[in-house]
Design a protein around this motif. Structure first.
Motif, PDB file in Angstrom:
ATOM      1  N   VAL A  42       0.883  -1.345  -0.062  1.00 60.07           N
ATOM      2  CA  VAL A  42      -0.183   0.057   0.150  1.00 60.07           C
ATOM      3  C   VAL A  42       0.809   1.204  -0.051  1.00 60.07           C
ATOM      4  CG1 VAL A  42      -2.091  -0.892   1.025  1.00 60.07           C
ATOM      5  CG2 VAL A  42      -0.302  -0.100   2.555  1.00 60.07           C
ATOM      6  N   TYR A  43       1.970   1.041   0.364  1.00 61.64           N
ATOM      7  CA  TYR A  43       2.925   2.443   0.276  1.00 61.64           C
ATOM      8  C   TYR A  43       4.526   1.943   0.080  1.00 61.64           C
ATOM      9  CZ  TYR A  43       4.904   6.850   1.857  1.00 61.64           C
ATOM     10  OH  TYR A  43       5.596   7.772   2.063  1.00 61.64           O
ATOM     11  N   VAL A  44       5.391   2.764  -0.495  1.00 66.45           N
ATOM     12  CA  VAL A  44       6.621   2.794  -0.965  1.00 66.45           C
ATOM     13  C   VAL A  44       7.207   3.900  -0.142  1.00 66.45           C
ATOM     14  CG1 VAL A  44       8.590   2.206  -2.613  1.00 66.45           C
ATOM     15  CG2 VAL A  44       6.245   1.342  -2.893  1.00 66.45           C
ATOM     16  N   GLY A  45       8.242   3.792   0.362  1.00 64.04           N
ATOM     17  CA  GLY A  45       8.876   4.862   0.887  1.00 64.04           C
ATOM     18  C   GLY A  45      10.522   4.749   1.094  1.00 64.04           C
ATOM     19  N   ARG A  46      11.276   5.801   1.128  1.00 64.39           N
ATOM     20  CA  ARG A  46      12.527   6.109   1.551  1.00 64.39           C
ATOM     21  C   ARG A  46      12.997   6.586   2.566  1.00 64.39           C
ATOM     22  NH1 ARG A  46      17.367   6.234   0.581  1.00 64.39           N
ATOM     23  NH2 ARG A  46      18.939   7.084  -1.056  1.00 64.39           N
ATOM     24  N   SER A  47      13.987   6.429   3.385  1.00 64.09           N
ATOM     25  CA  SER A  47      14.182   7.131   4.385  1.00 64.09           C
ATOM     26  C   SER A  47      15.803   7.120   4.920  1.00 64.09           C
ATOM     27  CB  SER A  47      13.468   6.788   5.683  1.00 64.09           C
ATOM     28  OG  SER A  47      13.733   7.380   7.017  1.00 64.09           O
ATOM     29  N   LYS A  66      -2.330   8.059   8.610  1.00 61.81           N
ATOM     30  CA  LYS A  66      -3.811   7.808   9.090  1.00 61.81           C
ATOM     31  C   LYS A  66      -4.240   6.188   8.856  1.00 61.81           C
ATOM     32  CE  LYS A  66      -5.320  12.569   8.210  1.00 61.81           C
ATOM     33  NZ  LYS A  66      -5.983  13.322   7.397  1.00 61.81           N
ATOM     34  N   PHE A  67      -3.815   5.620   7.788  1.00 68.70           N
ATOM     35  CA  PHE A  67      -3.938   4.263   7.587  1.00 68.70           C
ATOM     36  C   PHE A  67      -3.533   3.314   8.648  1.00 68.70           C
ATOM     37  CE2 PHE A  67      -2.929   0.045   5.648  1.00 68.70           C
ATOM     38  CZ  PHE A  67      -4.322  -0.361   5.426  1.00 68.70           C
ATOM     39  N   VAL A  68      -1.977   3.755   9.112  1.00 68.39           N
ATOM     40  CA  VAL A  68      -1.315   2.869   9.936  1.00 68.39           C
ATOM     41  C   VAL A  68      -2.019   3.110  11.239  1.00 68.39           C
ATOM     42  CG1 VAL A  68       0.813   2.923  11.051  1.00 68.39           C
ATOM     43  CG2 VAL A  68       0.846   2.892   8.849  1.00 68.39           C
ATOM     44  N   LYS A  69      -2.216   4.464  11.660  1.00 66.97           N
ATOM     45  CA  LYS A  69      -2.807   4.812  13.007  1.00 66.97           C
ATOM     46  C   LYS A  69      -4.317   3.890  13.192  1.00 66.97           C
ATOM     47  CE  LYS A  69      -2.415   9.309  12.781  1.00 66.97           C
ATOM     48  NZ  LYS A  69      -2.163  10.733  13.005  1.00 66.97           N
ATOM     49  N   TYR A 107       0.626  -2.617 -10.370  1.00 71.13           N
ATOM     50  CA  TYR A 107      -0.375  -1.536  -9.656  1.00 71.13           C
ATOM     51  C   TYR A 107       0.484  -0.563  -8.895  1.00 71.13           C
ATOM     52  CZ  TYR A 107       0.060  -4.079  -5.295  1.00 71.13           C
ATOM     53  OH  TYR A 107       0.406  -4.601  -3.836  1.00 71.13           O
ATOM     54  N   TRP A 108      -0.281   0.545  -8.721  1.00 75.17           N
ATOM     55  CA  TRP A 108       0.355   1.623  -8.147  1.00 75.17           C
ATOM     56  C   TRP A 108      -0.222   1.393  -6.603  1.00 75.17           C
ATOM     57  CZ3 TRP A 108       3.543   5.014  -9.900  1.00 75.17           C
ATOM     58  CH2 TRP A 108       4.014   6.028  -9.141  1.00 75.17           C
ATOM     59  N   PRO A 109       0.862   1.518  -5.714  1.00 67.24           N
ATOM     60  CA  PRO A 109       0.365   1.481  -4.033  1.00 67.24           C
ATOM     61  C   PRO A 109      -0.640   2.727  -3.632  1.00 67.24           C
ATOM     62  CG  PRO A 109       2.827   1.119  -4.177  1.00 67.24           C
ATOM     63  CD  PRO A 109       2.313   1.797  -5.702  1.00 67.24           C
ATOM     64  N   ARG A 110      -1.759   2.273  -3.166  1.00 66.42           N
ATOM     65  CA  ARG A 110      -2.842   3.084  -2.839  1.00 66.42           C
ATOM     66  C   ARG A 110      -2.519   4.420  -2.207  1.00 66.42           C
ATOM     67  NH1 ARG A 110      -6.766   0.593   1.390  1.00 66.42           N
ATOM     68  NH2 ARG A 110      -5.719  -1.324   1.541  1.00 66.42           N
ATOM     69  N   PHE A 111      -1.326   4.457  -1.396  1.00 62.80           N
ATOM     70  CA  PHE A 111      -1.234   5.666  -0.404  1.00 62.80           C
ATOM     71  C   PHE A 111      -0.045   6.332  -1.070  1.00 62.80           C
ATOM     72  CE2 PHE A 111      -3.627   2.757   2.382  1.00 62.80           C
ATOM     73  CZ  PHE A 111      -4.665   3.805   2.783  1.00 62.80           C
ATOM     74  N   ASN A 112       0.457   5.920  -2.189  1.00 57.55           N
ATOM     75  CA  ASN A 112       1.579   6.937  -2.629  1.00 57.55           C
ATOM     76  C   ASN A 112       0.679   7.634  -3.799  1.00 57.55           C
ATOM     77  OD1 ASN A 112       3.675   3.960  -2.490  1.00 57.55           O
ATOM     78  ND2 ASN A 112       4.446   6.115  -2.077  1.00 57.55           N
ATOM     79  N   ILE A 113       1.405   9.082  -3.708  1.00 56.38           N
ATOM     80  CA  ILE A 113       0.760   9.922  -4.884  1.00 56.38           C
ATOM     81  C   ILE A 113       1.253   9.586  -6.222  1.00 56.38           C
ATOM     82  CG2 ILE A 113       0.620  12.344  -5.588  1.00 56.38           C
ATOM     83  CD1 ILE A 113       1.128  13.050  -2.652  1.00 56.38           C
ATOM     84  N   ASN A 114       0.212   9.342  -6.987  1.00 61.10           N
ATOM     85  CA  ASN A 114       0.619   8.922  -8.536  1.00 61.10           C
ATOM     86  C   ASN A 114       1.086  10.108  -9.320  1.00 61.10           C
ATOM     87  OD1 ASN A 114       0.883   7.719 -11.012  1.00 61.10           O
ATOM     88  ND2 ASN A 114      -1.121   6.625 -10.790  1.00 61.10           N
TER      89      ASN A 114
END
Length: 115
Positions: A42-47, A66-69, A107-114
Motif C-alpha cells: 500500500v506504500y513505498v517509502g525511502r528514509s 492515518k491508515f497505519v494509525k 499496480y500503483w500502491p494506493r497511499f503513494n501519490i501517482n
C-alpha cells in the motif's frame, strides 16, 4: 534500480513491530494482509532512518499515517506488514523507487501519490 526493487519485493514480510525495525538508510514498503489473499503493498517509502520513519507513520497525518494509525487503533496493527532493504543511493528520488516497485507489482500502491 531494477535489482534494488527485485531484492526488496523478494524479502519476507515482517510484522509492523517498530522495536524490530533497524535504524538504517534504505527503501521500505508497507503492506496489509487480506483474508485468503496475499499481502497488498500500500506504500513505498525511502528514509535515512527506516526505524524513525516507521515511528513517524504512527504519529503523523499523511494518508498512509492515518491508515497505519487506524489499523493500530482497530486491531493493534495485526494486518500491517513491512519489509525493507538498506540502500544508500542518494542520486535517486523516492519517486524512482515507487515507479520501479509499481511496475514490478503491476499496480500503483494506493497511499503513494501517482505522478
Amino acid at each position: 534500480m531494477e535489482n534494488i526493487c527485485t531484492r526488496l519485493l523478494k524479502k519476507s514480510w515482517s510484522n509492523y513491530n517498530v522495536g524490530q525495525i533497524p535504524h538504517l538508510e534504505g527503501i521500505y514498503v508497507i503492506g496489509t494482509t487480506h483474508p485468503r489473499a496475499s499481502t497488498e503493498v500500500v506504500y513505498v517509502g525511502r528514509s535515512n532512518d527506516i526505524h524513525r520513519r516507521m515511528v513517524e507513520h504512527k504519529r503523523q497525518d499523511l494518508a498512509i499515517d492515518k491508515f497505519v494509525k487506524k489499523n493500530f487503533a482497530e486491531n493493534g496493527g495485526i494486518q500491517l506488514r513491512v519489509k525493507w532493504i538498506e540502500e544508500h543511493d542518494q542520486r535517486r528520488n523516492e519517486s524512482d523507487y515507487i515507479r520501479c516497485v509499481a511496475n514490478k507489482l503491476g499496480y500503483w500502491p494506493r497511499f503513494n501519490i501517482n505522478g
